[in-house]
Design an enzyme around this catalytic site. Structure first.
Site, mmCIF file in Angstrom:
data_model
loop_
_atom_site.group_PDB
_atom_site.id
_atom_site.type_symbol
_atom_site.label_atom_id
_atom_site.label_comp_id
_atom_site.label_asym_id
_atom_site.label_seq_id
_atom_site.Cartn_x
_atom_site.Cartn_y
_atom_site.Cartn_z
ATOM 1 N N ASN A 9 -6.809 -38.897 42.986
ATOM 2 C CA ASN A 9 -6.070 -39.203 41.889
ATOM 3 C C ASN A 9 -5.534 -38.481 41.481
ATOM 4 O O ASN A 9 -5.639 -38.129 40.381
ATOM 5 C CB ASN A 9 -7.537 -39.139 41.386
ATOM 6 C CG ASN A 9 -7.585 -40.442 39.171
ATOM 7 O OD1 ASN A 9 -6.181 -40.765 39.262
ATOM 8 N ND2 ASN A 9 -8.659 -40.121 38.716
ATOM 9 N N LYS A 11 -3.710 -39.469 38.488
ATOM 10 C CA LYS A 11 -3.881 -39.997 36.910
ATOM 11 C C LYS A 11 -2.233 -39.912 36.554
ATOM 12 O O LYS A 11 -1.174 -40.207 37.254
ATOM 13 C CB LYS A 11 -3.940 -38.062 36.552
ATOM 14 C CG LYS A 11 -6.050 -38.265 37.264
ATOM 15 C CD LYS A 11 -6.829 -37.390 36.229
ATOM 16 C CE LYS A 11 -7.740 -36.771 36.648
ATOM 17 N NZ LYS A 11 -8.263 -35.652 36.193
ATOM 18 N N HIS A 95 -12.962 -45.226 35.801
ATOM 19 C CA HIS A 95 -12.776 -43.657 35.407
ATOM 20 C C HIS A 95 -13.259 -42.974 33.701
ATOM 21 O O HIS A 95 -13.204 -43.453 33.376
ATOM 22 C CB HIS A 95 -11.090 -43.112 35.601
ATOM 23 C CG HIS A 95 -11.259 -41.197 35.803
ATOM 24 N ND1 HIS A 95 -10.636 -40.812 34.532
ATOM 25 C CD2 HIS A 95 -11.327 -40.783 37.119
ATOM 26 C CE1 HIS A 95 -11.365 -39.655 35.446
ATOM 27 N NE2 HIS A 95 -11.471 -39.631 36.788
ATOM 28 N N GLU A 97 -11.821 -40.721 31.096
ATOM 29 C CA GLU A 97 -10.863 -41.028 30.847
ATOM 30 C C GLU A 97 -10.559 -41.894 30.236
ATOM 31 O O GLU A 97 -10.702 -42.009 29.151
ATOM 32 C CB GLU A 97 -9.676 -39.697 31.645
ATOM 33 C CG GLU A 97 -10.033 -38.600 31.993
ATOM 34 C CD GLU A 97 -9.273 -38.163 32.708
ATOM 35 O OE1 GLU A 97 -7.836 -38.750 33.670
ATOM 36 O OE2 GLU A 97 -9.341 -36.968 33.952
ATOM 37 N N GLU A 167 -18.594 -38.782 38.987
ATOM 38 C CA GLU A 167 -17.912 -37.777 38.318
ATOM 39 C C GLU A 167 -19.328 -36.889 37.184
ATOM 40 O O GLU A 167 -18.286 -38.107 35.875
ATOM 41 C CB GLU A 167 -16.968 -38.449 38.643
ATOM 42 C CG GLU A 167 -16.036 -38.765 39.289
ATOM 43 C CD GLU A 167 -14.628 -38.621 39.252
ATOM 44 O OE1 GLU A 167 -14.368 -38.174 40.208
ATOM 45 O OE2 GLU A 167 -14.312 -39.554 38.329
ATOM 46 N N GLY A 173 -11.777 -31.497 35.519
ATOM 47 C CA GLY A 173 -10.254 -30.494 35.308
ATOM 48 C C GLY A 173 -10.998 -29.436 35.242
ATOM 49 O O GLY A 173 -9.606 -28.804 34.198
ATOM 50 N N SER A 209 -14.070 -31.245 39.827
ATOM 51 C CA SER A 209 -13.254 -30.023 40.615
ATOM 52 C C SER A 209 -13.610 -29.750 42.280
ATOM 53 O O SER A 209 -14.447 -28.706 42.308
ATOM 54 C CB SER A 209 -14.105 -28.702 39.558
ATOM 55 O OG SER A 209 -13.523 -28.714 38.488
#
Ligand code: PEP
Length: 245
Positions: A9, A11, A95, A97, A167, A173, A209
């Protein structure tokens, strides 16, 4: 039995030139793609160029989001037919985010999932708990609600085509990875939530990660069928070693 997927991904990273450069590096590498699938998900602006660059390779291309309508007055949105025409075969949906920063809910995720399936795109649907939810022992409750509601109204045939990415938000991240045992526990739980007829064949990816030095142990877990990778998918050597884990 379940063909693993390693998906990157990208992003909000990479201009068209930078994206094509990374795609060309992946294409030139020796990748073990006989028994696994590799997918890259560049930003919308680079999809077409990356798909062109990867045309004669076995690396698939995916979008990072999809809107549930095919066309109309929805400024800024991208639809299934548009993703298909840009060369996508996969799409990431929900996702964390998007859930946290852009108000995505299980309901919108479900609409997007149905749109992806209608347009013959393999959906990668993301679920995961926040650190607060994990600390307060709500992980399984949150995951159950996300899986049941995000994947509602699907036929078994549609469910079988759906890929789930677990996730944990606290691992995205941050450099903090769920231990293989922590991840496996949730993956196995997710599989129990899925319809028995198709659950054993469905791919559940881990994301958070994932790096070249922890991928092997994660992939060694019974219910981990691949990885959704952010940071480490942006550098060719790292993503190559993740694909070749
Ligand atoms: C992600 O964005 O889905 C992700 C897992 O990011 P990272 O690998 O950087 O944690």
């Amino acid at each position: 039995m379940r063909r693993p997927i390693i998906a990157g991904n990208w992003k909000l990273n990479k201009t068209i030139v930078e994206a094509v450069d990374l795609a060309n590096k992946l294409k030139a590498a020796t990748l073990k793609l006989d028994d696994r699938t590799a997918v890259v998900c560049p930003p919308f602006t680079a999809l077409s160029a990356v798909a062109d660059a990867l045309r004669d390779s076995d690396i698939a291309v995916g979008g990072q989001d999809i809107f549930w309508e095919d066309s109309g007055a929805f400024t800024g949105e991208i639809s299934g037919p548009m993703l298909k025409s840009a060369g996508c075969t996969y799409v990431i949906i929900g996702h964390s985010e998007r859930r946290q920063l852009f108000g995505e809910t299980n309901d919108t995720v479900n609409k997007k999932l149905l749109a992806a399936l209608k347009n013959c795109l393999f959906p990668i649907v993301c679920v995961g708990e926040t650190l607060e939810e994990r600390k307060t022992n709500q992980t399984f409750e949150v995951i159950k609600s996300q899986v049941n509601n995000s994947l509602a109204n699907l036929t078994n045939e549609q469910l079988a085509l759906t890929v789930i990415a677990y996730e944990p938000v606290w691992a995205i991240g941050t450099g903090l990875t769920a231990t293989p045992a922590q991840a496996e526990e949730v993956h196995a739980f997710i599989r129990t939530l899925l319809c028995k007829e198709v659950a054993e064949g469905m791919r559940i990816l881990y994301g958070g990660s994932v790096k070249p030095d922890n991928v092997k142990e994660l992939m060694g877990q019974k219910d981990i069928d691949g990885a959704l990778v952010g940071g480490a998918s942006l550098k060719a050597p790292d993503f190559i070693s993740l694909i070749n884990y």
